[in-house]
Design a protein around this motif. Structure first.
Motif, mmCIF file in Angstrom:
data_model
loop_
_atom_site.group_PDB
_atom_site.id
_atom_site.type_symbol
_atom_site.label_atom_id
_atom_site.label_comp_id
_atom_site.label_asym_id
_atom_site.label_seq_id
_atom_site.Cartn_x
_atom_site.Cartn_y
_atom_site.Cartn_z
ATOM 1 N N LEU A 16 0.821 -1.200 0.000
ATOM 2 C CA LEU A 16 0.000 0.000 0.000
ATOM 3 C C LEU A 16 0.864 1.262 0.000
ATOM 4 O O LEU A 16 0.626 2.194 -0.783
ATOM 5 C CB LEU A 16 -0.914 -0.016 1.228
ATOM 6 C CG LEU A 16 -2.229 0.690 1.098
ATOM 7 C CD1 LEU A 16 -3.217 -0.231 0.391
ATOM 8 C CD2 LEU A 16 -2.749 1.049 2.456
ATOM 9 N N LEU A 17 1.869 1.287 0.862
ATOM 10 C CA LEU A 17 2.764 2.446 0.910
ATOM 11 C C LEU A 17 3.551 2.615 -0.382
ATOM 12 O O LEU A 17 3.733 3.735 -0.862
ATOM 13 C CB LEU A 17 3.720 2.318 2.102
ATOM 14 C CG LEU A 17 3.095 2.552 3.464
ATOM 15 C CD1 LEU A 17 4.098 2.233 4.568
ATOM 16 C CD2 LEU A 17 2.623 3.982 3.582
ATOM 17 N N THR A 18 4.010 1.517 -0.954
ATOM 18 C CA THR A 18 4.735 1.590 -2.214
ATOM 19 C C THR A 18 3.838 2.142 -3.317
ATOM 20 O O THR A 18 4.264 2.987 -4.109
ATOM 21 C CB THR A 18 5.279 0.205 -2.607
ATOM 22 O OG1 THR A 18 6.106 -0.279 -1.550
ATOM 23 C CG2 THR A 18 6.095 0.270 -3.881
ATOM 24 N N GLY A 19 2.601 1.706 -3.362
ATOM 25 C CA GLY A 19 1.657 2.217 -4.352
ATOM 26 C C GLY A 19 1.361 3.700 -4.169
ATOM 27 O O GLY A 19 1.297 4.456 -5.142
ATOM 28 N N LEU A 20 1.189 4.118 -2.920
ATOM 29 C CA LEU A 20 0.927 5.532 -2.657
ATOM 30 C C LEU A 20 2.120 6.409 -3.034
ATOM 31 O O LEU A 20 1.959 7.477 -3.627
ATOM 32 C CB LEU A 20 0.576 5.737 -1.179
ATOM 33 C CG LEU A 20 -0.801 5.264 -0.760
ATOM 34 C CD1 LEU A 20 -0.963 5.368 0.756
ATOM 35 C CD2 LEU A 20 -1.877 6.078 -1.452
ATOM 36 N N LEU A 21 3.318 5.954 -2.695
ATOM 37 C CA LEU A 21 4.506 6.727 -3.040
ATOM 38 C C LEU A 21 4.751 6.746 -4.542
ATOM 39 O O LEU A 21 5.210 7.749 -5.091
ATOM 40 C CB LEU A 21 5.729 6.182 -2.293
ATOM 41 C CG LEU A 21 5.720 6.395 -0.784
ATOM 42 C CD1 LEU A 21 6.949 5.751 -0.146
ATOM 43 C CD2 LEU A 21 5.661 7.867 -0.444
ATOM 44 N N GLY A 22 4.439 5.663 -5.221
ATOM 45 C CA GLY A 22 4.555 5.635 -6.673
ATOM 46 C C GLY A 22 3.576 6.594 -7.320
ATOM 47 O O GLY A 22 3.909 7.285 -8.293
ATOM 48 N N VAL A 42 14.025 4.482 -0.258
ATOM 49 C CA VAL A 42 12.743 4.261 0.427
ATOM 50 C C VAL A 42 11.998 3.102 -0.237
ATOM 51 O O VAL A 42 11.427 2.244 0.441
ATOM 52 C CB VAL A 42 11.895 5.551 0.421
ATOM 53 C CG1 VAL A 42 10.496 5.290 0.962
ATOM 54 C CG2 VAL A 42 12.582 6.640 1.217
ATOM 55 N N PHE A 43 12.031 3.053 -1.573
ATOM 56 C CA PHE A 43 11.382 1.967 -2.296
ATOM 57 C C PHE A 43 12.094 0.636 -2.043
ATOM 58 O O PHE A 43 11.461 -0.404 -1.965
ATOM 59 C CB PHE A 43 11.310 2.284 -3.790
ATOM 60 C CG PHE A 43 10.374 3.404 -4.095
ATOM 61 C CD1 PHE A 43 9.012 3.184 -4.171
ATOM 62 C CD2 PHE A 43 10.845 4.688 -4.279
ATOM 63 C CE1 PHE A 43 8.134 4.222 -4.439
ATOM 64 C CE2 PHE A 43 9.986 5.732 -4.551
ATOM 65 C CZ PHE A 43 8.624 5.503 -4.627
ATOM 66 N N TYR A 44 13.416 0.679 -1.931
ATOM 67 C CA TYR A 44 14.164 -0.542 -1.620
ATOM 68 C C TYR A 44 13.792 -1.088 -0.242
ATOM 69 O O TYR A 44 13.620 -2.296 -0.063
ATOM 70 C CB TYR A 44 15.673 -0.298 -1.676
ATOM 71 C CG TYR A 44 16.196 0.110 -3.021
ATOM 72 C CD1 TYR A 44 15.613 -0.341 -4.208
ATOM 73 C CD2 TYR A 44 17.280 0.966 -3.131
ATOM 74 C CE1 TYR A 44 16.100 0.043 -5.440
ATOM 75 C CE2 TYR A 44 17.779 1.348 -4.369
ATOM 76 C CZ TYR A 44 17.176 0.882 -5.517
ATOM 77 O OH TYR A 44 17.656 1.258 -6.735
ATOM 78 N N VAL A 45 13.666 -0.198 0.727
ATOM 79 C CA VAL A 45 13.294 -0.620 2.091
ATOM 80 C C VAL A 45 11.881 -1.196 2.099
ATOM 81 O O VAL A 45 11.637 -2.249 2.714
ATOM 82 C CB VAL A 45 13.422 0.565 3.077
ATOM 83 C CG1 VAL A 45 12.797 0.228 4.421
ATOM 84 C CG2 VAL A 45 14.878 0.958 3.244
ATOM 85 N N LEU A 46 10.948 -0.538 1.416
ATOM 86 C CA LEU A 46 9.578 -1.052 1.372
ATOM 87 C C LEU A 46 9.500 -2.400 0.664
ATOM 88 O O LEU A 46 8.743 -3.282 1.074
ATOM 89 C CB LEU A 46 8.654 -0.050 0.690
ATOM 90 C CG LEU A 46 8.307 1.184 1.514
ATOM 91 C CD1 LEU A 46 7.551 2.196 0.679
ATOM 92 C CD2 LEU A 46 7.524 0.803 2.746
ATOM 93 N N GLY A 48 11.924 -4.615 0.614
ATOM 94 C CA GLY A 48 12.474 -5.565 1.581
ATOM 95 C C GLY A 48 11.474 -5.912 2.669
ATOM 96 O O GLY A 48 11.346 -7.078 3.062
ATOM 97 N N LEU A 49 10.743 -4.925 3.151
ATOM 98 C CA LEU A 49 9.728 -5.196 4.174
ATOM 99 C C LEU A 49 8.603 -6.070 3.643
ATOM 100 O O LEU A 49 8.099 -6.939 4.347
ATOM 101 C CB LEU A 49 9.154 -3.887 4.712
ATOM 102 C CG LEU A 49 10.064 -3.056 5.602
ATOM 103 C CD1 LEU A 49 9.410 -1.725 5.937
ATOM 104 C CD2 LEU A 49 10.412 -3.806 6.871
ATOM 105 N N GLY A 50 8.213 -5.840 2.389
ATOM 106 C CA GLY A 50 7.179 -6.673 1.786
ATOM 107 C C GLY A 50 7.627 -8.109 1.641
ATOM 108 O O GLY A 50 6.876 -9.044 1.945
ATOM 109 N N LEU A 51 8.862 -8.304 1.195
ATOM 110 C CA LEU A 51 9.390 -9.664 1.061
ATOM 111 C C LEU A 51 9.555 -10.331 2.419
ATOM 112 O O LEU A 51 9.269 -11.523 2.575
ATOM 113 C CB LEU A 51 10.723 -9.644 0.315
ATOM 114 C CG LEU A 51 10.634 -9.277 -1.163
ATOM 115 C CD1 LEU A 51 12.028 -9.106 -1.754
ATOM 116 C CD2 LEU A 51 9.845 -10.314 -1.922
#
Length: 62
Positions: A16-22, A42-46, A48-51
């Motif tokens: 969700l956060l990745t989609g909002l930031l995109g 920030v996208f790399y961290v998100l 990693g958190l998703g995986l």
């Protein structure tokens, strides 16, 4: 198997956060870079958190 609500899922929140930031970055490009940029890390961290959320999941979303 036990289930959990969708809002308790680390993977859902990361996605969700990745989609909002995109979407924010797309809006920024449409406004000719009028908004502050989001660093790429920030996208790399998100990601990693998703995986991490996928690998450690022990309940289905239900």
């Amino acid at each position: 198997m036990d289930t959990k609500p969708w809002y308790m899922s680390k993977t859902v929140w990361a996605a969700l956060l990745t989609g909002l930031l995109g979407t924010y970055q797309g809006l920024d490009a449409a406004l000719n870079d009028a908004l502050p940029n989001i660093p790429q890390w920030v996208f790399y961290v998100l990601t990693g958190l998703g995986l991490y959320g996928l690998r450690t999941a022990d309940k289905k979303i239900g």
